[in-house]
Design a protein around this motif. Structure first.
Motif, PDB file in Angstrom:
ATOM      1  N   UNK A  56     -10.739  15.494  44.081  1.00 61.05           N
ATOM      2  CA  UNK A  56     -10.804  16.798  43.412  1.00 61.05           C
ATOM      3  C   UNK A  56     -11.316  17.838  44.400  1.00 61.05           C
ATOM      4  N   UNK A  57     -10.945  19.084  44.219  1.00 61.53           N
ATOM      5  CA  UNK A  57     -11.464  20.125  45.124  1.00 61.53           C
ATOM      6  C   UNK A  57     -12.955  20.317  44.880  1.00 61.53           C
ATOM      7  N   UNK A  58     -13.689  20.563  45.961  1.00 56.73           N
ATOM      8  CA  UNK A  58     -15.133  20.750  45.834  1.00 56.73           C
ATOM      9  C   UNK A  58     -15.438  22.074  45.132  1.00 56.73           C
ATOM     10  N   UNK A  61     -15.203  24.952  47.543  1.00 56.99           N
ATOM     11  CA  UNK A  61     -13.833  25.398  47.808  1.00 56.99           C
ATOM     12  C   UNK A  61     -13.330  26.281  46.664  1.00 56.99           C
ATOM     13  N   UNK A  62     -13.590  25.869  45.447  1.00 53.64           N
ATOM     14  CA  UNK A  62     -13.138  26.649  44.304  1.00 53.64           C
ATOM     15  C   UNK A  62     -13.811  28.025  44.297  1.00 53.64           C
ATOM     16  N   UNK A  64     -15.106  29.627  46.854  1.00 55.82           N
ATOM     17  CA  UNK A  64     -14.575  30.397  47.992  1.00 55.82           C
ATOM     18  C   UNK A  64     -13.224  31.000  47.648  1.00 55.82           C
ATOM     19  N   UNK A  65     -12.415  30.225  46.976  1.00 54.83           N
ATOM     20  CA  UNK A  65     -11.062  30.672  46.635  1.00 54.83           C
ATOM     21  C   UNK A  65     -11.104  31.812  45.629  1.00 54.83           C
ATOM     22  N   UNK A  66     -11.935  31.670  44.606  1.00 52.89           N
ATOM     23  CA  UNK A  66     -12.051  32.734  43.609  1.00 52.89           C
ATOM     24  C   UNK A  66     -12.536  34.025  44.267  1.00 52.89           C
ATOM     25  N   UNK A  68     -12.201  34.946  47.389  1.00 49.50           N
ATOM     26  CA  UNK A  68     -11.141  35.484  48.247  1.00 49.50           C
ATOM     27  C   UNK A  68     -10.085  36.206  47.415  1.00 49.50           C
ATOM     28  N   UNK A  69      -9.739  35.633  46.282  1.00 47.95           N
ATOM     29  CA  UNK A  69      -8.739  36.270  45.424  1.00 47.95           C
ATOM     30  C   UNK A  69      -9.288  37.576  44.844  1.00 47.95           C
TER      31      UNK A  69
END
Lengths: 155, 185
Positions: A56-58, A61-62, A64-66, A68-69
């Motif tokens: 599963x994604x850490x 990471x989740x 960081x992604x949110x 960035x978006x």
């Protein structure tokens, strides 16, 4: 060897045969111990593939992604606002120039009647004023755009 | 009520709560797929982030009448393949030497330990080419039927079927090569 279905056994284990192929395999396996043994090995392999660990994604990471978006969406919103503002200013400036010319033309006519003199050069001065205004605004926009670009933002 | 469609509509309006809703439902499957396709955790994480960025930027192109999952996977697949093509000199369909599992250095002992720990199947899977890993992951982990598998790969059904067969055959070869005495069970 004729009649054997070895080429279909892998796909049979993957559930990827069409009904006719599946029926042919099923019928053959009832009478062929060798193919039945190999089919069992393929099924075992397929089961192993279906039991693979599921990473599963850490959370980092989740997150960081949110982030960035959200930053990208904010940039898009700013660009859209800047484009809308620029479009409004251009439309406003043209409207103002046209209305101002109409007013100047009206006043010029009235003054010429009262003073009995020609106001023809006024049109040229007004045209020069409008052109100078546009050139100044254009230069300001270019300088502002360069500065924004150097700051890492786009307009 | 389709939660994906509702969240996509929110995201289209710039509401990031739509993004968190979509990520919550699809992030696990997406990450697993990218890890299988890329074979490298760092690459999978990078493409994972790029995928959601592109989803947010191109959400206006998503047709709400269609399922969100296949569209998401199509975006991810294109990004992953572009990334892999930039990094690899050889074809994505072939691999000459078996690769170590993700995160393992090229150390025979570490490779053997990893193989025991993750299982022979997993170790053989890591050794396959990216496109082979992809088709096996889509069929056996995402449980896509052949028509959906073909649609995700962007190929006709017979082509998808052939790729699946070749991937399984190569997996068996890897397992036999790794431990001939044990067979491929």
């Amino acid at each position: 060897m004729s009649g054997h279905v070895t080429d279909l056994l892998a796909l049979a284990a993957a559930g990827a045969l069409d009904p006719a192929e599946a029926a042919r395999v099923e019928a053959h396996l009832r009478d062929c111990a060798a193919c039945a043994g190999e089919a069992a090995q393929w099924r075992h392999l397929a089961e192993g593939l279906g039991r693979m660990p599921s990473p599963r994604p850490s959370r980092a990471l989740v997150a960081r992604t949110v982030a960035a978006v959200e930053e990208r969406l904010a940039e898009h919103a700013e660009r859209a606002w800047n484009r809308a503002a620029l479009g409004f200013l251009v439309a406003f400036a043209w409207t103002l120039a046209v209305v101002a010319w109409l007013l100047v033309d009206l006043v010029r006519g009235e003054l010429a009647l009262r003073l009995g003199s020609s106001m023809a050069p006024t049109a040229a001065w007004y045209a020069a004023y409008v052109i100078a205004g546009w050139l100044t605004a254009g230069a300001a926009a270019v300088l502002l755009g360069r500065r924004s670009h150097e700051e890492g933002r786009t307009v | 009520m389709d939660p994906d469609r509702d969240d996509a509509a929110r995201l289209r309006r710039g509401d990031t709560s739509g993004l968190t809703g979509l990520m919550g439902r699809h992030q696990d499957r997406l990450f697993r797929y990218l890890l299988r396709l890329a074979g490298d955790e760092a690459v999978a994480e990078d493409v994972f982030q790029q995928t959601w960025l592109q989803v947010a930027e191109r959400i206006s192109r998503y047709d709400g009448a269609r399922p969100f999952g296949p569209w998401l996977f199509a975006v991810a697949r294109n990004l992953a393949l572009d990334h892999l093509r930039r990094r690899r000199s050889e074809s994505l369909e072939e691999v000459d030497e078996p690769a170590a599992p993700a995160g393992i250095e090229s150390d025979p002992l570490a490779h053997a330990i990893a193989r025991e720990r993750t299982g022979r199947v997993a170790a053989a899977l890591f050794a396959l080419a990216p496109l082979d890993r992809e088709v096996l992951a889509l069929r056996f982990e995402e449980d896509l039927a052949l028509p959906q598998l073909a649609q995700t790969l962007g190929v006709p059904v017979p082509t998808a079927k052939a790729r699946l067969y070749r991937a399984l055959a190569r997996l068996r070869e890897r397992m036999l090569a790794a431990a001939p005495a044990e067979g491929w069970r």
